[in-house]
Design a protein around this motif. Structure first.
Motif, PDB file in Angstrom:
ATOM      1  N   SER A  78     -13.637  54.511  67.829  1.00  0.00           N
ATOM      2  CA  SER A  78     -12.553  54.168  66.898  1.00  0.00           C
ATOM      3  C   SER A  78     -11.361  53.523  67.600  1.00  0.00           C
ATOM      4  O   SER A  78     -10.601  52.781  66.995  1.00  0.00           O
ATOM      5  N   LYS A 109      -9.092  45.465  79.609  1.00  0.00           N
ATOM      6  CA  LYS A 109      -9.412  44.058  79.824  1.00  0.00           C
ATOM      7  C   LYS A 109      -8.325  43.142  79.292  1.00  0.00           C
ATOM      8  O   LYS A 109      -7.771  43.385  78.239  1.00  0.00           O
ATOM      9  N   GLY A 110      -8.032  42.117  80.077  1.00  0.00           N
ATOM     10  CA  GLY A 110      -7.070  41.125  79.620  1.00  0.00           C
ATOM     11  C   GLY A 110      -5.628  41.450  79.970  1.00  0.00           C
ATOM     12  O   GLY A 110      -4.749  40.610  79.813  1.00  0.00           O
ATOM     13  N   PHE A 111      -5.356  42.665  80.450  1.00  0.00           N
ATOM     14  CA  PHE A 111      -3.977  42.993  80.824  1.00  0.00           C
ATOM     15  C   PHE A 111      -3.652  42.432  82.208  1.00  0.00           C
ATOM     16  O   PHE A 111      -4.499  42.418  83.101  1.00  0.00           O
ATOM     17  N   ILE A 150      -2.612  55.404  68.436  1.00  0.00           N
ATOM     18  CA  ILE A 150      -3.281  54.137  68.780  1.00  0.00           C
ATOM     19  C   ILE A 150      -2.319  53.232  69.548  1.00  0.00           C
ATOM     20  O   ILE A 150      -2.677  52.584  70.536  1.00  0.00           O
ATOM     21  N   ARG A 151      -1.058  53.218  69.118  1.00  0.00           N
ATOM     22  CA  ARG A 151      -0.045  52.359  69.736  1.00  0.00           C
ATOM     23  C   ARG A 151       0.131  52.657  71.235  1.00  0.00           C
ATOM     24  O   ARG A 151       0.436  51.760  72.007  1.00  0.00           O
ATOM     25  N   ASN A 167      -1.499  50.375  73.789  1.00  0.00           N
ATOM     26  CA  ASN A 167      -1.058  48.987  73.842  1.00  0.00           C
ATOM     27  C   ASN A 167      -0.497  48.613  75.197  1.00  0.00           C
ATOM     28  O   ASN A 167      -0.202  47.456  75.450  1.00  0.00           O
ATOM     29  N   LYS A 196      -6.114  41.560  73.184  1.00  0.00           N
ATOM     30  CA  LYS A 196      -6.037  42.869  73.849  1.00  0.00           C
ATOM     31  C   LYS A 196      -5.129  43.879  73.141  1.00  0.00           C
ATOM     32  O   LYS A 196      -5.239  45.073  73.377  1.00  0.00           O
ATOM     33  N   TYR A 197      -4.224  43.400  72.287  1.00  0.00           N
ATOM     34  CA  TYR A 197      -3.285  44.331  71.663  1.00  0.00           C
ATOM     35  C   TYR A 197      -3.898  45.126  70.523  1.00  0.00           C
ATOM     36  O   TYR A 197      -4.702  44.628  69.759  1.00  0.00           O
ATOM     37  N   LYS A 198      -3.461  46.380  70.403  1.00  0.00           N
ATOM     38  CA  LYS A 198      -3.880  47.233  69.297  1.00  0.00           C
ATOM     39  C   LYS A 198      -3.008  46.955  68.068  1.00  0.00           C
ATOM     40  O   LYS A 198      -3.275  47.468  67.000  1.00  0.00           O
ATOM     41  N   THR A 199      -1.918  46.242  68.285  1.00  0.00           N
ATOM     42  CA  THR A 199      -0.957  46.032  67.210  1.00  0.00           C
ATOM     43  C   THR A 199      -0.726  44.547  66.956  1.00  0.00           C
ATOM     44  O   THR A 199      -1.073  43.701  67.769  1.00  0.00           O
ATOM     45  N   ILE A 229      -0.353  48.523  63.314  1.00  0.00           N
ATOM     46  CA  ILE A 229      -1.668  48.670  63.951  1.00  0.00           C
ATOM     47  C   ILE A 229      -2.593  47.598  63.379  1.00  0.00           C
ATOM     48  O   ILE A 229      -2.653  47.392  62.168  1.00  0.00           O
ATOM     49  N   TYR A 270      -8.573  48.229  63.825  1.00  0.00           N
ATOM     50  CA  TYR A 270      -8.613  49.640  64.227  1.00  0.00           C
ATOM     51  C   TYR A 270      -8.439  50.588  63.057  1.00  0.00           C
ATOM     52  O   TYR A 270      -8.573  51.795  63.212  1.00  0.00           O
TER      53      TYR A 270
END
Lengths: 428, 424
Positions: free
Chosen positions: A10, A32-34, A367-368, A371, B22-25, B96, B100
């Protein structure tokens, strides 16, 4: 090194973990990608660990307040007279460290030369170099850090709340100590603490970024020496259930009175239950006094609270409390209103739809966290140092119901568990 | 590196999209630009607070918060910021990403961001009088509470004294003395005057489809009539003629020193990148002279740093010290400024400073907020370069460049937040 891989569908995240032969636990979250890679190396040694049995001794000792934080500063001293920042700077990395009530963590973030920086992090934290001269120099620097916090009203109102809630628990001691207490620190004290607590079995390292987990484990293997270490024995005082004092007040140069209404949680937990309690308490506080609550609406509209109003949860193995705080002209009146609102919830219960909505919003904030490499690295490190597997979050989260809210309301948010801390504006 | 995609929505209204999986937001903000002026400052600041109280669909803060929670805890805000001679009203959302949550929150969040500025709550055709009064109290609290953070207070006071009679001395959150003249009617008049005539930039960062967003925006704005005139950007590059000293005596435990310097170099000056490198050698990072000498060698402080205001050609140096160490610290800092000016730094110090800046440019790629901030600065001037070109440029800076950039750096204002007699 053998490692375990755990994927959370999830979240779209995978955590790789391994245990080194010394007992050091390692966690890697490939991002990945950071551009940035973040590493944090922490030990379970914080401001509350002021009483312990030093390694190789049978007799317990008490060390001056602020030792863990002082030691953190002194770890940067290198045997050749340079400081640990120098090498990080050469690689364009940003290094830092912090000490909390329960942990000391050393960290860096870099966009290049990860291998070199990571090796350096592990090495310098494993090689203390304390001398009386460099200790004296640090007393001046930390003295100014302490003064800075003395002028920080928000810091004062929070610490006073802890002093009101706790009778004996060392969480009531300032993390940096006092100018007086740190003057008693010498190199023997530091070595005693270091040798006892900077034991790989007492430590965790977490890495987040665009890295190969295998490479991280290899560097740990190469850098951490296989030495035998003793067992860490921390001694904590008995803490009564009752709060120390109901009200505490000081003055500071602030515009408006600052307050924290604290509640002592006497039901300490470990492992998954600790994580469950943290999540549930955070949801509960938002449910009671979050931005969409009737409590917030009523008191914001009447002007009793303003945009600074917020809630906080501190759940650790050795202490646990929650708080409501901000600016308010009449904190006593606000506390009465809060206690009335809590009683009302005890009578009527919580609204299920409201609970579900706030629970959902809280999941968003979890989830944030992913980030950003720093926040995910710190999340894993902090929890693992308390032996909490934070990646169990989705499962634990799903077991929290509106009934959990009622249980916690009655267990934690009671009049006898509460204390009010106020910082009044001092005259200019 | 990610490139920014620019779309014109209409005249003086642009969309900037930075796509990144890549961002979750999804992070978005809308900037409505106004000229920074003393007359308008409080109006704009109060307006941002009142706009945050409700939209035509969600008429109260409470309803807005309920709605934001339904969007998986979407974070929203309306605030003001100042850069150069511009005062912007900024509405922002962070939501978000739909992938997700399996829900359609992204577009709703973008709409919320727009509604906060363009479709406010207007109960009787104007703003709610109650909201205006409540937000005056909140804004007054914000203005007063500057003193709570002594470090910021010292910096703001230093700039205030240094830039007297310049737009830069205008405080972006406004002035309490203006409150009496503002009510729901004239605040609404001000809003009407500015909302369809001021330049707008919209920024979106995340795993998004820019064409889809553009279509959504065009359709959203189709019912409005815009007549936007551009604002001419004025950057500062004033030089200092003499040093002035200002001291406040307040009930504090630690002295706060703030040194304001003029560099004569803003982002339009080709020497800007060399100034950035020199500033880093001086006081930005754990490799800097201020950290290693004023803190580590002399043990005078816990923190000492220097930073640039790239729009106004200023440098600000800050430190927290014992009251009696004022002279000693000020002299130690001035000595380090002189050292950079006369080239007393090693090749290694130069290389480390360059690497430090290049690395921080790379790390912008991990932060939607920093990326947007950087791209905003690009809209201010054609002289500033993309992150990649800027890194290239930094890597070529030589010692001579730094010396040239530091030639006109001079101390303008020394501000000291001192204790009161009897406490020192």
């Amino acid at each position: 090194m053998n490692f375990v891989k755990k994927h959370i569908e999830s979240l779209g995240e995978t955590v790789y973990s391994a245990v080194h032969s010394t007992g050091l636990r390692i966690f890697v979250i490939p991002k990945k990608g950071f551009s940035k890679t973040y590493a944090v190396y922490g030990t379970k040694f914080g401001s509350i660990n002021n009483h312990f049995v030093p390694l190789g001794s049978e007799k317990d000792i008490t060390v001056p307040d602020g030792v863990a934080h002082f030691l953190e500063h002194k770890m940067f001293e290198q045997p050749d007279g340079s400081n640990a920042f120098d090498l990080f700077s050469k690689y364009g990395a940003n290094a830092n460290a912090f000490t909390s009530f329960t942990n000391t963590c050393y960290l860096f973030s870099c966009t290049k030369y990860f291998d070199e920086c990571f090796e350096h992090l592990l090495s310098y934290v494993n090689e203390p170099h304390f001398t009386d001269e460099n200790i004296e120099k640090e007393q001046g620097i930390i003295g100014q850090e302490i003064r800075m916090y003395d002028d920080d009203g928000e810091w004062c109102v929070m610490f006073n709340m802890l002093r009101a809630l706790y009778v004996n628990n060392p969480v009531k001691i300032d993390i940096a100590g006092t100018v007086e207490s740190i003057s008693q620190i010498n190199k023997d004290v530091l070595y005693n603490c270091y040798n006892t607590y900077y034991n790989p079995a007492n430590m965790v390292v977490a890495v987040a970024g665009d890295v190969e987990p295998e490479r991280v484990f290899e560097i740990v293997d190469k850098t951490i020496k296989n030495t035998e270490y003793g067992k860490v024995t921390s001694i904590y005082p008995e803490e009564p259930d009752a709060v120390c004092q109901k009200y505490i007040e000081t003055k500071s140069l602030v515009a408006k009175p600052l307050f924290q209404i604290g509640f002592k949680d006497n039901n300490l937990k470990t492992g998954s239950e600790l994580l469950r309690r943290e999540i549930a308490l955070k949801i509960l506080l938002r449910l009671i006094a979050g931005r969409s609550s009737a409590f917030f609406k009523e008191n914001y509209e009447s002007g009793l609270i303003n945009d600074t109003f917020d809630t906080d949860v501190m759940t650790e193995l050795s202490f646990s409390c929650v708080s409501f705080g901000g600016e308010c002209d009449n904190p006593k009146e606000l506390k009465e209103k809060l206690m009335k609102a809590l009683d009302k919830f005890r009578e009527t219960g919580f609204d299920k739809a409201e609970f579900e909505r706030i629970k959902k919003a809280f999941y968003g904030s979890f989830i944030r966290t992913f980030n950003n490499v720093e926040s995910v690295g710190n999340l894993i490190c902090r929890n693992m140092l308390s032996d909490v597997d934070v990646m169990e979050f989705p499962e634990i989260y799903s077991t929290i119901t509106v009934d959990t809210m009622t249980e916690l309301l009655n267990e934690v948010l009671t009049e006898e568990n509460s204390a009010l801390s106020v910082v009044l504006p001092a005259e200019e | 590196m990610n490139n920014v995609i620019k779309h014109k929505i209409s005249d003086n209204m642009n969309l900037y999209v930075i796509k990144d999986v890549k961002y979750k937001t999804v992070h978005c903000c809308t900037h409505l630009y106004r000229p920074l002026s003393r007359e308008e400052a409080t109006f704009n600041a109060l307006l941002s607070k009142v706009l945050k109280c409700g939209t035509n669909k969600y008429s109260s803060m409470n309803e807005l918060n309920v709605y934001a929670e339904e969007l998986y805890g979407c974070i929203y805000d309306v605030s003001v910021s100042k850069k150069a001679n511009l005062h912007s009203i900024v509405s922002s959302v962070n939501v978000i990403a739909d992938k997700y949550t399996g829900e359609c929150s992204q577009e709703k969040a973008i709409e919320l961001m727009l509604d906060l500025i363009f479709k406010p709550y207007l109960p009787d055709g104007v703003f709610s009088g109650g909201y205006v009064e409540t937000q005056k109290i909140n804004l007054a609290d914000d203005i007063d509470s500057l003193i709570n953070d002594k470090r910021s207070y010292a910096n703001v006071r230093c700039i205030e004294e240094m830039c007297k009679n310049e737009p830069n001395s205008i405080v972006e959150i406004g002035y309490k003395e203006d409150f009496d003249t503002i009510n729901e009617t004239n605040l609404f008049e001000h809003y009407q005057k500015i909302v369809f005539t001021s330049p707008v930039d919209i920024f979106v960062v995340g795993d998004v489809d820019d064409e889809k967003i553009l279509m959504f925006l065009r359709s959203y704005f189709s019912s409005f009539k815009f007549d936007i005139s551009p604002i001419i950007i004025e950057l500062g590059n004033k030089l200092s003629d003499e040093t002035k000293y200002v001291e406040d005596n307040l009930n504090v435990n630690q002295g706060k020193l703030a040194l304001g310097l003029r560099t004569g170099i803003n982002i339009e000056n080709p020497l800007y990148y060399a100034l950035l490198v020199g500033n880093s050698i001086l006081g930005s990072g754990a490799h800097s002279k201020l950290f290693n000498n004023v803190r580590e060698k002399l043990s005078l402080c816990y923190y000492a740093y220097s930073r640039l205001d790239k729009y106004n050609g200023l440098m600000l140096i800050g430190s927290g010290i014992e009251f009696e160490n004022f002279e000693k610290t000020k002299n130690a800092i001035c000595e380090e400024i002189e050292n950079v000016k006369c080239g007393k730094f090693t090749d290694e110090e130069l290389e480390i400073a360059k690497e430090y800046i290049i690395s921080s440019y790379r790390s912008y790629e991990d932060s939607p907020g920093l990326l947007i901030d950087y791209y905003i600065s690009l809209t201010y001037t054609p002289y500033l370069k993309s992150l990649e070109e800027a890194s290239e440029c930094i890597s070529r800076i030589t010692k001579d460049d730094v010396l040239k950039a530091f030639e006109k750096v001079s101390l303008d204002t020394v501000y000291f937040l001192n204790g009161k007699e009897g406490q020192k």
